[in-house]
Design a protein around this motif. Sequence first.
Motif, mmCIF file in Angstrom:
data_model
loop_
_atom_site.group_PDB
_atom_site.id
_atom_site.type_symbol
_atom_site.label_atom_id
_atom_site.label_comp_id
_atom_site.label_asym_id
_atom_site.label_seq_id
_atom_site.Cartn_x
_atom_site.Cartn_y
_atom_site.Cartn_z
ATOM 1 N N LEU A 63 50.427 67.504 42.825
ATOM 2 C CA LEU A 63 50.094 66.097 42.637
ATOM 3 C C LEU A 63 50.964 65.254 43.553
ATOM 4 C CD1 LEU A 63 49.943 65.958 38.741
ATOM 5 C CD2 LEU A 63 48.012 65.989 40.316
ATOM 6 N N THR A 90 47.528 61.832 42.383
ATOM 7 C CA THR A 90 46.245 62.478 42.641
ATOM 8 C C THR A 90 46.502 63.861 43.218
ATOM 9 O OG1 THR A 90 46.139 61.487 44.849
ATOM 10 C CG2 THR A 90 45.053 60.293 43.065
ATOM 11 N N LEU A 91 45.494 64.692 43.212
ATOM 12 C CA LEU A 91 45.635 66.020 43.797
ATOM 13 C C LEU A 91 45.835 65.889 45.296
ATOM 14 C CD1 LEU A 91 42.884 68.037 41.925
ATOM 15 C CD2 LEU A 91 45.348 68.315 41.724
ATOM 16 N N ASN A 116 51.559 60.911 45.051
ATOM 17 C CA ASN A 116 51.217 59.505 45.096
ATOM 18 C C ASN A 116 50.974 59.150 46.551
ATOM 19 O OD1 ASN A 116 52.392 56.563 45.624
ATOM 20 N ND2 ASN A 116 51.397 56.623 43.628
ATOM 21 N N ASP A 141 45.951 67.089 49.267
ATOM 22 C CA ASP A 141 45.081 67.912 50.110
ATOM 23 C C ASP A 141 45.764 69.226 50.422
ATOM 24 O OD1 ASP A 141 43.143 65.973 50.218
ATOM 25 O OD2 ASP A 141 43.903 65.079 52.059
ATOM 26 N N SER A 175 40.305 62.000 28.847
ATOM 27 C CA SER A 175 41.005 62.072 30.125
ATOM 28 C C SER A 175 42.477 62.470 29.967
ATOM 29 C CB SER A 175 40.910 60.733 30.865
ATOM 30 O OG SER A 175 41.681 59.749 30.220
ATOM 31 N N ILE A 182 50.361 56.343 39.920
ATOM 32 C CA ILE A 182 49.153 57.163 39.880
ATOM 33 C C ILE A 182 49.340 58.351 40.811
ATOM 34 C CG2 ILE A 182 46.696 57.248 40.419
ATOM 35 C CD1 ILE A 182 46.586 54.262 39.660
#
Length: 104
Positions: free
Chosen positions: A92, A67-68, A94, A70, A39, A65
Amino acid sequence: GSAKDWVKSSRLNADKRSKEAKEREAMLEKRKAEDQKNSQYTAEQMSGIKVKHKMADFEEGESVILTLGDESILEAGTNGVYKGLKEGGSTLENVDIAERERKE
C-alpha cells in the motif's frame, strides 16, 4: 375546479413528494451504512500487506488514503519467460508521499 381544490391537491402532492423523498433518503443512508460496513477489512484480509512508507512519513491524527502500489503480478523466470503469479502480499502507498519520495 376551484382555487380551494387546487390548493388542497397541491398540499397533498407536496406531502406525498416529501414522504417519498424521506423514504429515498432513508434508503440511501441504509445503503451507505451497508457499503461502509462492507468496505472494512479484517485483520485476516490485511495480513501480508505492507505499507511502502516509514512511520515518520505520517503525522499523528492525520488521515491518509493508501492505495495498492503498482507492481508486477508475474514472477520472472529464466530467459525472460514468466514462471507464474508472484506470491506474497501487496504494497500500500499514498500517492502524495510516493511522489515526494521520488522527488527527493
